[in-house]
Design a protein around this motif. Structure first.
Motif, mmCIF file in Angstrom:
data_model
loop_
_atom_site.group_PDB
_atom_site.id
_atom_site.type_symbol
_atom_site.label_atom_id
_atom_site.label_comp_id
_atom_site.label_asym_id
_atom_site.label_seq_id
_atom_site.Cartn_x
_atom_site.Cartn_y
_atom_site.Cartn_z
ATOM 1 N N TYR A 221 73.302 40.330 110.726
ATOM 2 C CA TYR A 221 73.456 39.811 109.366
ATOM 3 C C TYR A 221 73.735 40.998 108.455
ATOM 4 C CZ TYR A 221 72.292 37.263 105.072
ATOM 5 O OH TYR A 221 72.348 36.676 103.832
ATOM 6 N N LYS A 222 74.859 40.936 107.724
ATOM 7 C CA LYS A 222 75.238 42.034 106.830
ATOM 8 C C LYS A 222 75.160 41.539 105.396
ATOM 9 C CE LYS A 222 78.523 43.546 110.322
ATOM 10 N NZ LYS A 222 79.959 43.681 110.648
ATOM 11 N N LEU A 223 74.504 42.314 104.567
ATOM 12 C CA LEU A 223 74.308 41.924 103.175
ATOM 13 C C LEU A 223 74.709 43.078 102.272
ATOM 14 C CD1 LEU A 223 73.181 39.837 101.135
ATOM 15 C CD2 LEU A 223 70.943 40.911 101.427
ATOM 16 N N ARG A 224 75.699 42.832 101.411
ATOM 17 C CA ARG A 224 76.134 43.859 100.468
ATOM 18 C C ARG A 224 75.333 43.745 99.172
ATOM 19 N NH1 ARG A 224 80.989 46.949 98.885
ATOM 20 N NH2 ARG A 224 80.872 47.217 96.631
ATOM 21 N N VAL A 225 74.821 44.864 98.709
ATOM 22 C CA VAL A 225 74.143 44.905 97.419
ATOM 23 C C VAL A 225 75.220 45.058 96.353
ATOM 24 C CG1 VAL A 225 72.448 46.075 95.983
ATOM 25 C CG2 VAL A 225 72.099 45.937 98.447
ATOM 26 N N GLU A 226 75.371 44.041 95.527
ATOM 27 C CA GLU A 226 76.443 44.029 94.540
ATOM 28 C C GLU A 226 76.023 44.763 93.266
ATOM 29 O OE1 GLU A 226 79.298 43.037 95.264
ATOM 30 O OE2 GLU A 226 79.013 41.772 97.034
ATOM 31 N N PHE A 227 77.033 45.126 92.486
ATOM 32 C CA PHE A 227 76.769 45.719 91.179
ATOM 33 C C PHE A 227 76.143 44.656 90.270
ATOM 34 C CE2 PHE A 227 80.458 48.031 92.882
ATOM 35 C CZ PHE A 227 79.912 49.299 92.912
ATOM 36 N N LEU A 228 75.397 45.111 89.285
ATOM 37 C CA LEU A 228 74.709 44.183 88.398
ATOM 38 C C LEU A 228 75.700 43.415 87.529
ATOM 39 C CD1 LEU A 228 71.697 46.318 87.100
ATOM 40 C CD2 LEU A 228 71.670 44.554 88.864
ATOM 41 N N GLU A 229 75.391 42.156 87.302
ATOM 42 C CA GLU A 229 76.178 41.373 86.356
ATOM 43 C C GLU A 229 75.967 41.943 84.950
ATOM 44 O OE1 GLU A 229 75.028 37.317 86.691
ATOM 45 O OE2 GLU A 229 75.366 37.238 88.855
ATOM 46 N N VAL B 109 77.847 50.863 78.542
ATOM 47 C CA VAL B 109 77.412 49.995 79.645
ATOM 48 C C VAL B 109 78.608 49.573 80.485
ATOM 49 C CG1 VAL B 109 76.408 47.745 80.200
ATOM 50 C CG2 VAL B 109 75.324 49.201 78.482
ATOM 51 N N SER B 110 79.719 49.254 79.833
ATOM 52 C CA SER B 110 80.907 48.852 80.586
ATOM 53 C C SER B 110 81.416 49.972 81.476
ATOM 54 C CB SER B 110 82.007 48.375 79.635
ATOM 55 O OG SER B 110 82.538 49.458 78.890
ATOM 56 N N LYS B 111 81.288 51.219 81.004
ATOM 57 C CA LYS B 111 81.707 52.365 81.802
ATOM 58 C C LYS B 111 80.863 52.498 83.070
ATOM 59 C CE LYS B 111 84.883 53.971 78.981
ATOM 60 N NZ LYS B 111 86.313 53.968 79.365
ATOM 61 N N CYS B 112 79.644 52.000 83.010
ATOM 62 C CA CYS B 112 78.749 52.081 84.170
ATOM 63 C C CYS B 112 79.101 51.046 85.234
ATOM 64 C CB CYS B 112 77.292 51.890 83.749
ATOM 65 S SG CYS B 112 76.678 53.195 82.657
ATOM 66 N N GLY B 113 79.807 50.002 84.817
ATOM 67 C CA GLY B 113 80.279 49.027 85.789
ATOM 68 C C GLY B 113 79.185 48.359 86.602
ATOM 69 N N GLY B 114 77.992 48.213 86.044
ATOM 70 C CA GLY B 114 76.918 47.542 86.770
ATOM 71 C C GLY B 114 76.235 48.402 87.816
ATOM 72 N N LEU B 115 76.507 49.726 87.811
ATOM 73 C CA LEU B 115 75.844 50.613 88.771
ATOM 74 C C LEU B 115 74.478 51.003 88.219
ATOM 75 C CD1 LEU B 115 76.302 52.200 91.456
ATOM 76 C CD2 LEU B 115 76.943 54.157 90.024
ATOM 77 N N PRO B 116 73.388 50.544 88.831
ATOM 78 C CA PRO B 116 72.050 50.776 88.275
ATOM 79 C C PRO B 116 71.727 52.242 88.018
ATOM 80 C CG PRO B 116 71.945 49.101 89.980
ATOM 81 C CD PRO B 116 73.328 49.657 90.018
ATOM 82 N N ALA C 143 72.955 44.260 83.581
ATOM 83 C CA ALA C 143 73.302 45.653 83.284
ATOM 84 C C ALA C 143 72.861 46.019 81.867
ATOM 85 C CB ALA C 143 74.805 45.857 83.448
ATOM 86 N N TRP C 144 73.119 45.119 80.943
ATOM 87 C CA TRP C 144 72.707 45.355 79.558
ATOM 88 C C TRP C 144 71.184 45.418 79.454
ATOM 89 C CZ3 TRP C 144 74.372 47.139 75.147
ATOM 90 C CH2 TRP C 144 73.685 46.844 73.954
ATOM 91 N N GLU C 145 70.521 44.540 80.144
ATOM 92 C CA GLU C 145 69.054 44.503 80.118
ATOM 93 C C GLU C 145 68.463 45.797 80.662
ATOM 94 O OE1 GLU C 145 65.530 42.000 82.399
ATOM 95 O OE2 GLU C 145 67.425 40.961 81.942
ATOM 96 N N LEU C 146 69.026 46.300 81.769
ATOM 97 C CA LEU C 146 68.524 47.537 82.363
ATOM 98 C C LEU C 146 68.774 48.727 81.446
ATOM 99 C CD1 LEU C 146 67.277 49.052 84.740
ATOM 100 C CD2 LEU C 146 69.554 49.139 85.798
ATOM 101 N N PHE C 147 69.955 48.803 80.868
ATOM 102 C CA PHE C 147 70.291 49.898 79.962
ATOM 103 C C PHE C 147 69.352 49.894 78.752
ATOM 104 C CE2 PHE C 147 72.697 51.562 76.317
ATOM 105 C CZ PHE C 147 73.024 52.828 76.783
ATOM 106 N N CYS C 148 69.157 48.731 78.170
ATOM 107 C CA CYS C 148 68.286 48.627 76.993
ATOM 108 C C CYS C 148 66.857 49.039 77.315
ATOM 109 C CB CYS C 148 68.310 47.201 76.441
ATOM 110 S SG CYS C 148 69.888 46.724 75.717
ATOM 111 N N GLY D 179 76.332 54.408 96.851
ATOM 112 C CA GLY D 179 75.170 55.144 96.370
ATOM 113 C C GLY D 179 74.823 54.770 94.946
ATOM 114 N N GLY D 180 73.535 54.580 94.680
ATOM 115 C CA GLY D 180 73.081 54.275 93.326
ATOM 116 C C GLY D 180 73.113 52.813 92.962
ATOM 117 N N VAL D 181 73.475 51.932 93.918
ATOM 118 C CA VAL D 181 73.611 50.519 93.588
ATOM 119 C C VAL D 181 72.283 49.773 93.678
ATOM 120 C CG1 VAL D 181 74.087 49.539 95.872
ATOM 121 C CG2 VAL D 181 75.242 48.597 93.857
ATOM 122 N N GLY D 182 71.263 50.391 94.278
ATOM 123 C CA GLY D 182 69.939 49.766 94.306
ATOM 124 C C GLY D 182 69.466 49.321 95.681
ATOM 125 N N LYS D 183 70.023 49.902 96.734
ATOM 126 C CA LYS D 183 69.614 49.504 98.085
ATOM 127 C C LYS D 183 68.164 49.894 98.357
ATOM 128 C CE LYS D 183 72.807 51.973 100.010
ATOM 129 N NZ LYS D 183 73.378 52.539 98.761
#
Length: 906
Positions: free
Chosen positions: A303-311, A342-349, A315-320, A184-188
């Motif tokens: 076909y299964k596609l996992r939405v990964e956490f942001l690099e 940002v690191s605490k967010c672990g790339g979770l949008p 992640a920094w760009e989105l936070f800013c 949840g919250g990863v951007g699907k």
């Protein structure tokens, strides 16, 4: 005069009308009435057309387009209107000419007769169009809707995902169903919305696009309602689902559709909804998002596609972008704190967006310090995080059982970003009583099954290695929040791993705790006699500065079940250990203890005792182990080896021997260390123990020419780790001849061979990859007679090879023993290859082969290696000496290697 003229004309009209009465009745040639009827009819038709046009206009605003049937009807109306207008013009002109000539309109000449027939024909056409309009108003297939463009905020970092999805949705792709999954919250949903808008704005080849926002409770009903609305279908509220499905099927069966289902929680039976199953024949497609990888399989996703956490970059760009204060983030002190957040967010949008918005108006360094501290200790108290946690709670509540929920929460006891060995985690669960053996079901395998469920639910992820798992930072914070009953009882959960503590929390903080985790700190001292009446779990592992446990430390922990002291620097166990009468799991691996206290025998419920790698452990009294009747796991790998000694010192305390282990009726897993040939021969005599040996370390067995492993370990069926060290006469390991090929060492994971100076080959006979199908790691060092390791290239799970100081090793794989070119699948899983101090090594692989998945290559002091077996498309990170690298032959396949190496000192 005018009056007389009017009277004459009126008389003439009456006369003419009387003369032609029969003709008018026979042919319905009352032209004036017909014209009136035509004007009325065309007016009604225009009104119907205008009403329908308003509907179409509204449909367009909602993203729907009119069907072909509607378009044909509108075209027919337009043609009829044009024709009627032409007829009415002609009629008006004729009426004007008649008046000018003082002729009677009622006189029915040939021209009037033809004109009247045209009026009647047009009236008939209008009547038909009006009848068709009634069908169009109620016909479910008359209006086909595409998805409306969805307003979304800009997203970052999903370009690659978009490309992959769009490739799947192309006409060339034959697979019909794609499952997009992630936590949840990863951007699907954002990805799905972006796909929807992309198709609408840039065009697509589907007849109809259908977007469905799923409901957790009413999945199939939700689809029916959404499809019905999109297709303009109507039905009575009391109409059965079967009838609705039939209408939907009729509306869609001839259409090429794309069905977009967002947030699917339960398996959907498309047949019940009426939606034809997408396949290569109908060229339709269905794309859905879910939080469960398992659901993708259940839904038949091809076909299964996992939405990964942001690099980190995105992640920094989105936070800013959410903070919106470039000047603020340019401050070095605040930027450092922002990077922590940002690191605490672990790339979770979702977390990045939430916290970015929460910090948008925070301008002082003190505010940012406070935010970072709150996120570290009590993240639920940070503004907006309750929304993030509420979203994750859906996944938590959707787990199938309380057992799964307990296992999930347990993973939060470990540090952030920490990869947990699955086997170790499952052993903890057994110790906690989560898993119990019943009906012969292996509890360890059951634990692995639960791990699979948690990974499928996207609440756990694969760790640094396939044998490990880890928990995302935000998910871990959520788990701690749930474990403390949503923050209500914080005192129950004392979890502060990897916090840099040099002292343990004060004793009063232990009083109400159910679990305490102080893993990986620098703690030097512990409370003297903490009172912990509710404590069930205590984790102190990897506190390397901890050298002593207070004498009375364990006196007031009456219900403790799990205790981990591994990889601390303690040298002895306090006698108060005897009070832990409820203890199930005790780990002291990697410690510096030399003697086990006899009082350990009081722990009659103990099932798991881990003492591996306790190399200082010299003495284990019989009474410390023999009374542990429920013991299932005893691991003494790289540990105690005094099997032949029966007493020590003046007190004549008897020590543990092999015969004592035979009395442990519940023993299933055994780790053994042997330090002499005599001890090895003795071990051969205790056949009842052989089936339990999973970890075996043999050292200093001089005179051992070949090692008969099958006889010692029940054909190696249960052996998982084998280490042989400093057996200078050993020439090879004996392999079985009479055993089924795939039943030899099927569970071996790690093989270590060290200082075997006469070892010319590892196995006495040829061995297939089926026999070693689970081996993951091979370490070979100081084996000076070894020429190659040609038996390894086909091992399916081999991930790590470490070769060190093997002076005669010339090649990894012998040229004449290597597979054919037609079978190029060498090292299918290898990730790390280390070759050090191999002075005669000339070739890593035959020239016709190359590595496919190697990520890291360490090659030092291998002067005769001139080429590297890699293609430009799969280059690893290379650690090597600069001088050797510069001398490397860089032919065409290796021409781009110059930017990859990381140089190490000579």
């Amino acid at each position: 005069m005018d009056f007389i003229s009017s009277l004459i004309v009126g008389f003439a009209q009456v006369l003419c009308e009387s003369m032609n009465m029969a003709d008018r009745r026979g042919h319905n040639t009352d032209l004036r009435q017909a014209i009136t009827d035509l004007e009325t009819a065309i007016g009604d038709l225009k009104a119907i057309r205008d009403d329908l046009s308003l509907r179409i206009q509204q449909d367009n605003l909602e993203g729907r387009s009119c069907s072909n049937r509607v378009s044909v009807w509108l075209s027919a109306v337009q043609a009829t209107e044009t024709k009627a207008a032409s007829i009415l013009v002609r009629c008006r002109r004729r009426e004007q000419r008649t008046r000018m000539r003082r002729r009677c309109l009622g006189c029915f000449g040939c021209a009037d007769y033809k004109l009247c027939n045209k009026v009647c024909a047009t009236l008939k056409s209008i009547d038909e169009l009006r009848e068709r309009s009634e069908d169009i108003k109620t016909d479910g297939g008359s209006i086909q809707q595409t998805c409306t463009e969805i307003p979304i905020k800009s997203v970052v970092g999903n370009t690659t995902m978009m490309e992959r999805v769009m490739e799947f949705l192309s006409e060339e792709e034959e697979r019909g169903i794609i499952g997009v999954y992630g936590p949840g919250g990863v951007g699907k949903t954002a990805l799905m919305q972006s796909i929807n808008n992309e198709l609408i704005t840039k065009g697509h080849h589907y007849d109809v696009l259908i977007w469905v926002q799923m409901s957790r409770e009413f999945g199939e009903c939700t689809i029916q309602q959404a499809v019905g609305a999109r297709m303009g279908l109507s039905w009575d509220e009391k109409e059965t689902g079967e009838n609705r499905a039939l209408k939907i099927y009729r509306a869609l069966r001839q259409k090429r559709f794309l069905l977009l289902l967002d947030d699917v929680w339960e398996e959907i039976d498309l047949e019940k909804t009426g939606v034809p199953r997408p396949d290569r024949e109908n060229k339709c497609k269905m794309m859905f998002t879910t939080r469960s990888m398992a659901l993708c399989s259940n839904m038949g996703a091809e076909y299964k596609l996992r939405v990964e956490f942001l690099e980190k970059k995105y992640a920094w760009e989105l936070f800013c972008s959410k903070v919106g204060r470039k000047d603020l983030l340019e401050s070095s002190s605040i930027r450092r704190l922002a990077e922590i957040i940002v690191s605490k967010c672990g790339g979770l949008p979702l977390a990045l967006i939430t916290l970015g918005g929460a910090m948008a108006h925070r301008e002082t360094e003190e505010e940012w310090i406070h935010a970072s501290e709150v996120l570290t200790r009590f993240p639920a108290e940070m503004k907006g995080m309750n929304y993030v946690f509420a979203l994750l709670k859906f996944s938590y509540d959707n787990l199938e059982s309380d057992l799964l929920r307990s296992c999930f929460l347990y993973c939060a006891l470990f540090p952030e970003e920490h990869s947990i060995e699955i086997e170790q985690l499952v052993e903890y669960w057994v110790g906690e009583g989560f898993l119990t053996s019943s009906h012969g079901v292996n509890t360890i395998y059951k634990g692995y099954f639960l791990i699979g469920d948690l990974k499928a639910a996207c609440l756990l992820e694969t760790g640094d290695e396939k044998t490990k798992v880890k928990m995302h930072n935000v998910v871990r914070s959520f788990a701690l929040w749930m474990a403390s009953e949503q923050g209500t009882y914080k005192e129950m959960i004392l979890v502060e791993p990897n916090m840099g503590h040099t002292e343990a929390p004060k004793a009063e903080n232990w009083r109400q705790a159910l679990v305490i985790s102080l893993i990986d700190n620098r703690i030097q001292t512990l409370p003297e006699k903490p009172i912990c009446p509710k404590l069930t779990t205590l984790m102190l592992q990897r506190n390397s500065s901890l050298k002593k446990i207070p004498t009375g430390f364990f006196m007031h922990m009456p219900i403790l079940r799990v205790l981990d002291l591994s990889f601390t620097s303690i040298t002895e166990i306090p006698l108060s250990i005897k009070y832990l009468v409820e203890l199930y799991h005790l780990s002291m691996s990697g410690t510096k203890i030399s003697v086990l206290p006899q009082e350990l025998g009081n722990l009659r419920k103990l099932k798991h005792l881990d003492l591996q790698r306790t190399q200082f452990l010299q003495t284990i009294p019989r009474d410390a182990i023999c009374w542990l009747s429920k013991l299932e796991v005893l691991n003494l790998y790289y540990s105690y080896a005094g099997w032949e000694l029966q007493s020590f010192g003046e007190d004549e305390v008897e020590e543990l021997g092999f015969d004592d282990l035979e009395y442990l009726e519940n023993l299933t897993t055994l780790g053994i260390t042997v330090l002499s040939l005599e001890t090895l021969k003795t071990l051969y005599e205790f056949g009842a123990l052989h089936k339990h040996i999973q970890h075996l370390h043999i050292e200093e067995c001089n005179g051992l020419l070949n090692f008969n492993l099958p006889s010692l370990t029940n054909h190696g069926r249960n052996l998982r780790r084998l280490s042989i060290k400093n057996c200078h006469d050993l020439e090879y390991l004996v392999t079985p001849i009479d055993v089924v090929e795939n039943d030899w060492l099927p569970r071996l994971e790690v093989l270590t061979l060290h200082s075997l100076h006469k070892l010319s080959r590892v196995w006495g006979n040829p061995i297939s990859q089926e026999c070693l199908r689970n081996i993951r790691c091979i370490n070979i060092s100081h084996c000076n007679k070894l020429k190659n390791i040609s038996w390894v290239p086909k091992l399916p799970k081999l991930e790590v090879i470490d070769l060190f100081d093997c002076r005669e090793l010339e090649e990894l794989i012998s040229e004449h023993e290597s597979p054919s070119v037609e079978d190029p699948t060498l090292f299918p899983s290898l990730k790390i290859l280390t070759t050090r101090d191999l002075s005669e090594l000339k070739s890593i692989l035959p020239s016709r082969f190359s590595f496919q998945k190697v990520e890291t290559l360490v090659i030092t002091n291998c002067p005769k290696v001139k080429k590297l077996p890699f293609q430009e498309t799969n280059m690893p990170t290379v650690y090597c000496e600069e001088k050797w690298w510069n001398a490397l032959e860089k032919d065409e396949p290796n021409k781009e290697l110059c930017f990859l190496p990381r140089f190490v000192p000579n």
